[in-house]
Design an enzyme around this catalytic site. Structure first.
Site, short mmCIF file in Angstrom:
data_model
loop_
_atom_site.label_atom_id
_atom_site.label_comp_id
_atom_site.label_asym_id
_atom_site.label_seq_id
_atom_site.Cartn_x
_atom_site.Cartn_y
_atom_site.Cartn_z
N SER A 37 0.82 -1.21 0.00
CA SER A 37 0.00 0.00 0.00
C SER A 37 0.85 1.26 0.00
O SER A 37 0.37 2.34 -0.31
CB SER A 37 -0.95 0.00 1.19
OG SER A 37 -0.22 0.05 2.40
N LYS A 90 0.50 4.35 7.07
CA LYS A 90 -0.08 5.13 5.98
C LYS A 90 0.40 6.57 6.14
O LYS A 90 0.97 6.95 7.15
CB LYS A 90 -1.62 5.09 6.01
CG LYS A 90 -2.23 3.71 5.86
CD LYS A 90 -2.21 3.22 4.42
CE LYS A 90 -2.85 1.86 4.29
NZ LYS A 90 -1.97 0.74 4.61
#
Lengths: 168, 130
Positions: A37, A90
Protein backbone atom coordinates in the site's frame (compact mmCIF):
# COMPACT_ATOMS: atom_id res chain seq x y z
CA UNK A 1 34.06 -16.90 40.39
CA UNK A 2 30.82 -18.78 40.59
CA UNK A 3 27.57 -17.33 41.82
CA UNK A 4 28.48 -13.66 42.32
CA UNK A 5 29.60 -13.04 38.73
CA UNK A 6 26.67 -15.06 37.38
CA UNK A 7 24.28 -12.94 39.41
CA UNK A 8 26.00 -9.78 38.23
CA UNK A 9 25.74 -10.82 34.60
CA UNK A 10 22.13 -11.80 35.11
CA UNK A 11 21.29 -8.40 36.58
CA UNK A 12 23.11 -6.65 33.74
CA UNK A 13 21.11 -8.49 31.14
CA UNK A 14 17.81 -7.83 32.93
CA UNK A 15 18.69 -4.13 33.13
CA UNK A 16 19.72 -4.09 29.49
CA UNK A 17 16.46 -5.77 28.56
CA UNK A 18 14.41 -3.23 30.51
CA UNK A 19 16.25 -0.33 28.90
CA UNK A 20 15.72 -1.78 25.43
CA UNK A 21 12.03 -2.36 26.13
CA UNK A 22 11.56 1.18 27.44
CA UNK A 23 13.32 2.69 24.45
CA UNK A 24 11.30 0.58 22.05
CA UNK A 25 8.09 1.49 23.79
CA UNK A 26 8.57 5.18 24.42
CA UNK A 27 11.15 6.60 22.05
CA UNK A 28 11.77 4.65 18.87
CA UNK A 29 11.53 1.16 17.41
CA UNK A 30 12.19 -0.61 14.15
CA UNK A 31 9.36 -2.37 12.36
CA UNK A 32 9.05 -4.21 9.08
CA UNK A 33 6.62 -3.06 6.41
CA UNK A 34 4.36 -5.69 4.84
CA UNK A 35 2.33 -5.22 1.69
CA UNK A 36 2.24 -2.80 -1.20
CA UNK A 37 0.00 0.00 0.00
CA UNK A 38 3.01 2.31 0.35
CA UNK A 39 4.67 1.17 -2.90
CA UNK A 40 7.51 3.34 -4.13
CA UNK A 41 7.94 4.75 -0.68
CA UNK A 42 8.35 1.30 0.91
CA UNK A 43 8.71 -2.17 -0.60
CA UNK A 44 9.37 -0.78 -4.04
CA UNK A 45 10.80 -3.97 -5.56
CA UNK A 46 8.70 -5.09 -8.53
CA UNK A 47 9.85 -8.71 -8.41
CA UNK A 48 7.27 -10.66 -6.43
CA UNK A 49 9.71 -13.37 -5.32
CA UNK A 50 12.30 -10.92 -4.07
CA UNK A 51 9.69 -8.74 -2.45
CA UNK A 52 8.57 -11.35 0.05
CA UNK A 53 12.16 -11.85 1.18
CA UNK A 54 12.99 -8.19 1.47
CA UNK A 55 10.36 -6.19 3.32
CA UNK A 56 11.68 -2.78 4.19
CA UNK A 57 12.50 -2.06 7.81
CA UNK A 58 11.74 1.42 9.03
CA UNK A 59 12.50 3.49 12.11
CA UNK A 60 9.41 4.56 14.01
CA UNK A 61 9.90 7.45 16.42
CA UNK A 62 7.56 8.05 19.32
CA UNK A 63 8.74 11.44 20.57
CA UNK A 64 6.00 12.93 18.43
CA UNK A 65 3.42 11.33 20.75
CA UNK A 66 4.38 13.57 23.67
CA UNK A 67 2.83 16.65 22.09
CA UNK A 68 1.04 14.97 19.19
CA UNK A 69 3.08 16.99 16.69
CA UNK A 70 1.86 15.54 13.41
CA UNK A 71 1.14 17.37 10.19
CA UNK A 72 -0.23 16.51 6.78
CA UNK A 73 2.28 14.46 4.81
CA UNK A 74 3.75 12.53 7.76
CA UNK A 75 3.88 8.74 7.49
CA UNK A 76 2.45 7.26 10.69
CA UNK A 77 1.92 3.91 12.38
CA UNK A 78 -1.55 3.50 13.89
CA UNK A 79 -3.80 0.77 15.31
CA UNK A 80 -6.57 -0.13 12.90
CA UNK A 81 -9.93 1.35 13.96
CA UNK A 82 -11.66 -1.92 13.09
CA UNK A 83 -9.12 -4.34 14.53
CA UNK A 84 -7.17 -3.20 17.57
CA UNK A 85 -4.69 -6.04 17.19
CA UNK A 86 -3.43 -4.79 13.80
CA UNK A 87 -1.19 -1.85 13.04
CA UNK A 88 -1.05 -0.03 9.72
CA UNK A 89 1.44 2.35 8.10
CA UNK A 90 -0.08 5.13 5.98
CA UNK A 91 0.46 8.77 5.17
CA UNK A 92 -1.58 11.56 6.80
CA UNK A 93 -3.41 13.47 4.06
CA UNK A 94 -5.51 15.81 6.20
CA UNK A 95 -5.66 16.93 9.86
CA UNK A 96 -8.67 17.86 12.06
CA UNK A 97 -10.78 20.71 10.72
CA UNK A 98 -9.52 20.41 7.16
CA UNK A 99 -11.71 19.67 4.15
CA UNK A 100 -10.76 17.04 1.59
CA UNK A 101 -12.31 15.79 -1.60
CA UNK A 102 -13.42 12.19 -1.16
CA UNK A 103 -11.95 10.13 -4.03
CA UNK A 104 -14.40 8.77 -6.66
CA UNK A 105 -17.13 11.01 -5.33
CA UNK A 106 -18.27 14.60 -5.60
CA UNK A 107 -18.39 15.00 -1.82
CA UNK A 108 -16.17 17.19 0.29
CA UNK A 109 -15.60 15.87 3.81
CA UNK A 110 -14.60 17.83 6.88
CA UNK A 111 -12.20 15.89 9.09
CA UNK A 112 -13.76 15.70 12.59
CA UNK A 113 -11.92 17.02 15.62
CA UNK A 114 -9.37 14.58 16.99
CA UNK A 115 -9.21 12.56 13.73
CA UNK A 116 -7.02 12.46 10.62
CA UNK A 117 -7.43 11.14 7.07
CA UNK A 118 -4.82 8.61 5.98
CA UNK A 119 -4.06 7.08 2.60
CA UNK A 120 -1.42 4.73 1.27
CA UNK A 121 0.97 6.08 -1.38
CA UNK A 122 -0.12 3.31 -3.73
CA UNK A 123 -3.80 4.25 -4.13
CA UNK A 124 -4.67 1.24 -6.24
CA UNK A 125 -3.74 -1.24 -3.53
CA UNK A 126 -4.35 0.39 -0.18
CA UNK A 127 -6.89 -0.18 2.57
CA UNK A 128 -7.11 3.22 4.22
CA UNK A 129 -9.44 6.05 5.20
CA UNK A 130 -11.29 5.65 1.91
CA UNK A 131 -12.55 2.37 3.42
CA UNK A 132 -12.63 2.87 7.17
CA UNK A 133 -13.05 6.65 7.38
CA UNK A 134 -11.12 9.16 9.47
CA UNK A 135 -8.80 7.66 12.09
CA UNK A 136 -8.80 8.87 15.72
CA UNK A 137 -5.45 10.49 16.53
CA UNK A 138 -5.43 8.51 19.79
CA UNK A 139 -4.78 5.38 17.71
CA UNK A 140 -1.45 6.70 16.40
CA UNK A 141 1.55 4.75 17.69
CA UNK A 142 4.44 6.67 16.09
CA UNK A 143 5.87 8.42 13.06
CA UNK A 144 8.09 6.79 10.42
CA UNK A 145 11.24 8.84 9.89
CA UNK A 146 13.81 6.61 8.13
CA UNK A 147 14.19 3.41 6.18
CA UNK A 148 16.94 1.34 7.80
CA UNK A 149 16.92 -1.77 5.58
CA UNK A 150 17.78 -2.77 2.85
CA UNK A 151 21.05 -0.83 2.71
CA UNK A 152 20.52 0.51 -0.80
CA UNK A 153 17.30 2.20 0.28
CA UNK A 154 18.48 3.64 3.59
CA UNK A 155 17.39 7.25 3.91
CA UNK A 156 14.93 9.69 5.31
CA UNK A 157 11.21 9.28 4.70
CA UNK A 158 10.10 12.69 3.60
CA UNK A 159 6.88 14.45 4.41
CA UNK A 160 4.92 15.05 1.22
CA UNK A 161 1.34 15.43 0.06
CA UNK A 162 0.52 13.36 -3.04
CA UNK A 163 -0.35 15.40 -6.13
CA UNK A 164 -3.97 16.27 -6.54
CA UNK A 165 -4.88 15.48 -2.91
CA UNK A 166 -4.64 19.00 -1.56
CA UNK A 167 -6.53 19.81 1.61
CA UNK A 168 -7.65 23.14 2.93
CA UNK B 1 6.71 0.04 29.58
CA UNK B 2 3.82 -0.73 27.31
CA UNK B 3 1.61 -3.71 27.37
CA UNK B 4 3.78 -6.07 29.38
CA UNK B 5 3.88 -4.20 32.66
CA UNK B 6 1.44 -2.54 34.98
CA UNK B 7 1.47 1.00 36.23
CA UNK B 8 0.22 2.45 39.49
CA UNK B 9 -1.78 5.33 38.13
CA UNK B 10 -3.44 7.89 40.31
CA UNK B 11 -6.00 9.85 38.33
CA UNK B 12 -7.25 12.87 40.11
CA UNK B 13 -7.85 16.54 39.66
CA UNK B 14 -8.71 17.61 43.21
CA UNK B 15 -8.31 16.30 46.73
CA UNK B 16 -11.94 15.17 46.81
CA UNK B 17 -11.63 12.86 43.78
CA UNK B 18 -11.13 9.12 44.14
CA UNK B 19 -7.80 7.49 43.27
CA UNK B 20 -8.10 4.26 41.35
CA UNK B 21 -5.74 1.51 40.27
CA UNK B 22 -5.52 1.02 36.50
CA UNK B 23 -4.07 -2.28 35.33
CA UNK B 24 -2.66 -2.75 31.85
CA UNK B 25 -2.12 -6.53 31.75
CA UNK B 26 -5.48 -6.70 29.99
CA UNK B 27 -3.94 -4.92 26.99
CA UNK B 28 -1.67 -7.85 26.13
CA UNK B 29 -4.54 -9.98 24.84
CA UNK B 30 -7.25 -7.32 24.84
CA UNK B 31 -9.26 -9.35 27.34
CA UNK B 32 -12.13 -7.01 28.04
CA UNK B 33 -15.76 -7.91 28.60
CA UNK B 34 -18.99 -6.08 29.19
CA UNK B 35 -19.16 -4.45 32.53
CA UNK B 36 -15.45 -3.66 32.83
CA UNK B 37 -14.56 -0.09 33.72
CA UNK B 38 -11.88 1.09 31.31
CA UNK B 39 -9.62 4.07 30.70
CA UNK B 40 -9.50 5.19 27.07
CA UNK B 41 -8.33 8.13 24.99
CA UNK B 42 -11.23 10.24 23.79
CA UNK B 43 -11.98 9.58 20.08
CA UNK B 44 -12.44 13.31 19.56
CA UNK B 45 -9.51 14.60 21.58
CA UNK B 46 -6.44 12.40 21.74
CA UNK B 47 -5.01 14.43 24.61
CA UNK B 48 -7.87 13.53 26.98
CA UNK B 49 -8.56 10.26 28.72
CA UNK B 50 -11.94 9.13 30.01
CA UNK B 51 -13.08 6.46 32.47
CA UNK B 52 -16.33 4.70 31.55
CA UNK B 53 -17.91 1.25 31.74
CA UNK B 54 -18.11 -1.06 28.72
CA UNK B 55 -21.77 -1.78 27.99
CA UNK B 56 -21.37 -3.76 24.74
CA UNK B 57 -18.56 -5.42 22.77
CA UNK B 58 -18.10 -5.85 18.98
CA UNK B 59 -20.98 -7.63 17.32
CA UNK B 60 -23.43 -7.00 20.19
CA UNK B 61 -26.70 -5.17 19.57
CA UNK B 62 -27.78 -2.46 21.98
CA UNK B 63 -30.82 -0.26 22.30
CA UNK B 64 -29.80 3.36 21.79
CA UNK B 65 -31.16 5.40 24.73
CA UNK B 66 -33.99 7.85 24.00
CA UNK B 67 -34.54 6.31 20.60
CA UNK B 68 -36.26 3.31 19.06
CA UNK B 69 -33.11 2.27 17.20
CA UNK B 70 -31.04 -0.84 17.82
CA UNK B 71 -27.37 -0.39 16.97
CA UNK B 72 -24.88 -3.11 16.13
CA UNK B 73 -21.46 -2.40 17.58
CA UNK B 74 -18.95 -2.42 14.69
CA UNK B 75 -15.97 -4.78 14.70
CA UNK B 76 -13.09 -3.49 16.78
CA UNK B 77 -15.27 -1.03 18.75
CA UNK B 78 -17.09 -1.00 22.07
CA UNK B 79 -19.96 1.01 23.55
CA UNK B 80 -19.17 2.83 26.80
CA UNK B 81 -21.39 4.68 29.24
CA UNK B 82 -20.84 6.36 32.56
CA UNK B 83 -22.61 4.86 35.58
CA UNK B 84 -24.24 8.24 36.21
CA UNK B 85 -26.29 8.48 33.02
CA UNK B 86 -27.57 11.95 33.74
CA UNK B 87 -24.14 13.50 33.85
CA UNK B 88 -21.94 11.53 31.51
CA UNK B 89 -20.36 12.31 28.13
CA UNK B 90 -20.00 8.88 26.59
CA UNK B 91 -20.91 6.72 23.57
CA UNK B 92 -24.36 8.27 23.52
CA UNK B 93 -22.58 11.42 22.31
CA UNK B 94 -19.48 10.26 20.48
CA UNK B 95 -20.57 6.80 19.33
CA UNK B 96 -18.73 3.48 19.61
CA UNK B 97 -15.09 3.75 20.72
CA UNK B 98 -12.31 1.87 18.83
CA UNK B 99 -10.75 -0.72 21.15
CA UNK B 100 -7.31 0.54 20.09
CA UNK B 101 -7.93 3.65 22.20
CA UNK B 102 -8.20 1.68 25.45
CA UNK B 103 -5.35 2.40 27.86
CA UNK B 104 -6.20 0.07 30.77
CA UNK B 105 -8.84 -1.32 33.12
CA UNK B 106 -9.82 0.02 36.53
CA UNK B 107 -9.69 -2.72 39.14
CA UNK B 108 -9.63 -1.05 42.57
CA UNK B 109 -10.27 2.18 44.37
CA UNK B 110 -7.24 3.01 46.50
CA UNK B 111 -8.28 6.35 48.01
CA UNK B 112 -10.05 7.63 50.09
CA UNK B 113 -9.63 4.89 52.70
CA UNK B 114 -13.33 4.51 53.43
CA UNK B 115 -13.98 3.67 49.76
CA UNK B 116 -11.07 1.29 49.22
CA UNK B 117 -12.20 -1.87 47.47
CA UNK B 118 -12.58 -3.74 44.25
CA UNK B 119 -14.36 -2.16 41.29
CA UNK B 120 -16.76 -4.85 40.20
CA UNK B 121 -17.80 -5.74 36.70
CA UNK B 122 -21.52 -5.14 36.26
CA UNK B 123 -24.05 -4.20 33.62
CA UNK B 124 -26.45 -1.43 34.66
CA UNK B 125 -30.09 -2.52 34.87
CA UNK B 126 -32.08 -2.24 31.73
CA UNK B 127 -29.03 -1.89 29.47
CA UNK B 128 -28.80 -5.51 28.40
CA UNK B 129 -27.02 -6.28 25.16
CA UNK B 130 -27.78 -9.17 22.83
Amino acid sequence: MGTPSFLWNFMKSITGGLIALTISDRYASIVSVHGLSMHHTFNSSTNSVLRSLSDDYVLVEKFCLANYKFTGGDVIVFRSPNNHKEKHIKRIIAMPGEWIKVPHSHDMLKIPEGHCWVEGDNSASSLDSRSFGPVSLGLVQGKVTHIVWPPQRVGQVRRSIPEGRFSF
Amino acid sequence: MGNASFLWNAMTKSITDDYVLVEKFCLANYKFTDGDVIVFRSPNNHKEKHIKRIIAMPGDWIKVPHSYDMLKIPEGHCWVEGDNSASSLDSRSFGPVPLGLVQGRVTHIVWPPQRVGQVRRSIPEGRFSL
